[in-house]
Design a protein around this motif. Structure first.
Motif, PDB file in Angstrom:
ATOM      1  N   ARG A  12      14.180  21.216 -18.963  1.00  0.00           N
ATOM      2  CA  ARG A  12      12.650  21.066 -19.662  1.00  0.00           C
ATOM      3  C   ARG A  12      12.559  21.369 -21.224  1.00  0.00           C
ATOM      4  O   ARG A  12      11.444  20.960 -21.791  1.00  0.00           O
ATOM      5  N   ASP A 101       8.382  16.533 -14.790  1.00  0.00           N
ATOM      6  CA  ASP A 101       6.782  16.834 -14.638  1.00  0.00           C
ATOM      7  C   ASP A 101       6.820  17.184 -13.043  1.00  0.00           C
ATOM      8  O   ASP A 101       5.842  18.051 -12.994  1.00  0.00           O
ATOM      9  N   ASN A 102       7.329  16.743 -12.099  1.00  0.00           N
ATOM     10  CA  ASN A 102       6.794  16.856 -10.692  1.00  0.00           C
ATOM     11  C   ASN A 102       7.701  18.099  -9.967  1.00  0.00           C
ATOM     12  O   ASN A 102       7.262  18.693  -9.154  1.00  0.00           O
ATOM     13  N   GLY A 105       7.394  21.378 -13.579  1.00  0.00           N
ATOM     14  CA  GLY A 105       5.924  21.944 -14.026  1.00  0.00           C
ATOM     15  C   GLY A 105       5.877  21.296 -15.440  1.00  0.00           C
ATOM     16  O   GLY A 105       4.918  21.944 -16.353  1.00  0.00           O
TER      17      GLY A 105
END
Length: 123
Positions: A12, A101-102, A105
């Motif tokens: 992330r 992203d998927n 988050g």
């Protein structure tokens, strides 16, 4: 070639970077790295004798995944995109940005220590 163990938080924090993530990579990681590099070289995707190096391994929901970053590599991105789609049932390949992203988050926002005093909230 170094294989790093990373966390989902590390993923992330990779905002602005891109790479290929293969999911369901059980077994010996070095065999996966060597095999994918050979396959992509044979298909004319990896160019100029470059290889996907500095790979990272992580686990999400019990699935072992390998991130092949696109740093310091010459590749035919169009051919890679086609290969990724054609081989999806075998490798569940996705781009790093799509995965984060998927499945996670989204990327963490960059935090700075600089506060614009005009924007600071007065209590």
């Amino acid at each position: 070639m170094k294989i790093n163990q990373i966390t989902l938080t590390d993923l992330r924090r990779m905002n602005g970077k891109e790479g290929l993530i293969l999911q369901g990579c059980g077994g010996e990681t070095q065999e996966w790295v060597d095999g994918i590099n050979k396959m992509l070289t044979d298909k004319g995707i990896l160019l100029d004798n470059t290889k996907l190096e500095h790979v990272s391994v992580f686990q999400n929901d019990g699935v072992i995944c390998i991130l092949y970053p696109f740093e310091d590599v010459h590749l035919d991105i169009g051919k890679l995109a086609m290969w990724r789609l054609q081989s999806y049932t075998a490798f569940a390949g996705t781009w790093l940005s799509d995965y984060v992203d998927n499945k996670l988050g989204g990327f963490e926002s960059e935090q700075t220590d600089d506060i614009d005093e005009g924007q600071a909230m007065k209590l």
